[in-house]
Design an enzyme around this catalytic site. Sequence first.
Site, PDB file in Angstrom:
ATOM      1  N   HIS A 189       0.628  -1.258   0.165  1.00 54.30           N
ATOM      2  CA  HIS A 189       0.065   0.005  -0.072  1.00 54.30           C
ATOM      3  C   HIS A 189       0.824   1.378   0.134  1.00 54.30           C
ATOM      4  O   HIS A 189       0.270   2.256  -0.334  1.00 54.30           O
ATOM      5  CB  HIS A 189      -0.920   0.207   1.236  1.00 54.30           C
ATOM      6  N   ASP A 409     -10.587  -8.103 -18.767  1.00 53.67           N
ATOM      7  CA  ASP A 409     -10.739  -9.272 -19.447  1.00 53.67           C
ATOM      8  C   ASP A 409      -9.158  -9.712 -19.918  1.00 53.67           C
ATOM      9  O   ASP A 409      -8.383  -9.331 -20.771  1.00 53.67           O
ATOM     10  CB  ASP A 409     -11.386  -8.961 -21.058  1.00 53.67           C
TER      11      ASP A 409
END
Length: 474
Positions: A189, A409
């Site tokens: 992070h 995708d």
Amino acid sequence: MMSSLQIENKNGTQVRFISTSTIQPKNDRQNHDLTTQRIELTPWDLRLLFFNYSQQGLLFHKPKHLHCEQEEEPKSNIISLIDHLKATLSRTLEIFYPLAGRLVLVENHDKTSSFFLHCNGEGAEFVHAAAHGVTVADVVNTPDVPNHVVDSFFLMNGVLSYQGISKPLLAVQVTELLDGIFISCTMNHSIADGSSFMHFLNTWSDISRNGSCDQLSQPYPVFGRQYLDGIVDLPIHIPFFHDQIPHGRLVSPPLQQRVFRFPKQKVAVLKAKANAEMNTNNISALQALMGHLWISITRNRHLKDDVEVACSMAVSMRQRIQPRLPEEHLGNTVLHGVVRTTAGELLKNGLGWAAWQINKTIASQTPEEAIKFLKDWAKSPKIAKVGQFADGTISHTAGSPRFNVYGNDFGWGRPISIRSGLANKFDGKLMAYPGDEQGCIDFEACLSPETMQAMTEDEEFMKTLSINLTRSSL
């Protein structure tokens, strides 16, 4: 490296770790690009050193070519798919090469500590796993799925970002389900916020779908820190860093998660209502939903009228600071806006008022506020801890319905859904995502079991939803 490690969850679901690999950039850029071997961490990055790694995962239907009746063929096909994902991850790390590096901790002569990102190409972790007995429907449709099933699809649970000095900054787990594939990413992070995380996923899926970087539709990431010139001096020296390191893992009270889906029509109604109540057109759909959830959560927590409650939100500063940062900037650029009031005042004033306070708070995150934060933090570094939010009175929204979740995708179709892992969860944490239909917005809510039960029995709240997707226990 092959592994026979097998983990059994409380409900009997077994997750078997089939193989573990280290994925390095296809071409090691650090050998010929010496100017980018070292990237300094900013105040926005450093304040998250004690946060867990971020975790986001995408659920897919299993590719058609893996549905085979012959016993040996599916095994060969899944290995081919795993090899393809490894190869395309390597190509992606050539572009996002800092994610293949490690953090470096420097002990300074003035008894302070500093950090920088060393782009040394050590690589990311990649795990191929299988969850026997788990289906796509178990993840998205069944209200009683324990969350530790989904948690087992993620790596590095409980790891804090400062531990990137010895651990990979990126870990990927690809888990086979009976009829699906779950691709999870766990990312340091202190290196990336939600925008950078999604930019990486969009780029990897683009490369996987096309088989190469030749037709990449995503812009390349930007790593420079020149925007801080004249504002703060890097590297920043952190006094008493070692004294601030959390000892032991924070044990949070039992929590439940549920994804609340707001259809386009209901979103429009809430937005119109909020604006009409305040005689304005400036309240956005997201702000109206945040106000709606804040009110609903507070009402169902059954707090006394004089208890202080807060609504906080992560505000990206990329397009707010001057000069503007490109959206593809790799790093953290978030300020946290906070609205405070009492439970009684919030419930009395209603949706329009709550949404308007959120609107004003977001608008107040100006370039001047960003510069003030950066300068103040550099003078007096304060590293945040997730546990400081876990008091049962706050509602905090991260994520964004603008993220291109369903564009990921990898070559066999769009995702069914997105899920986050165990990291950085507390009572009141909300993650906003786009829904799978145009104009629909999903909120992944993490609440106490009592509040979650009350929310699902609250007719006023539930009538604003379309489908309640999942309920799970942490």
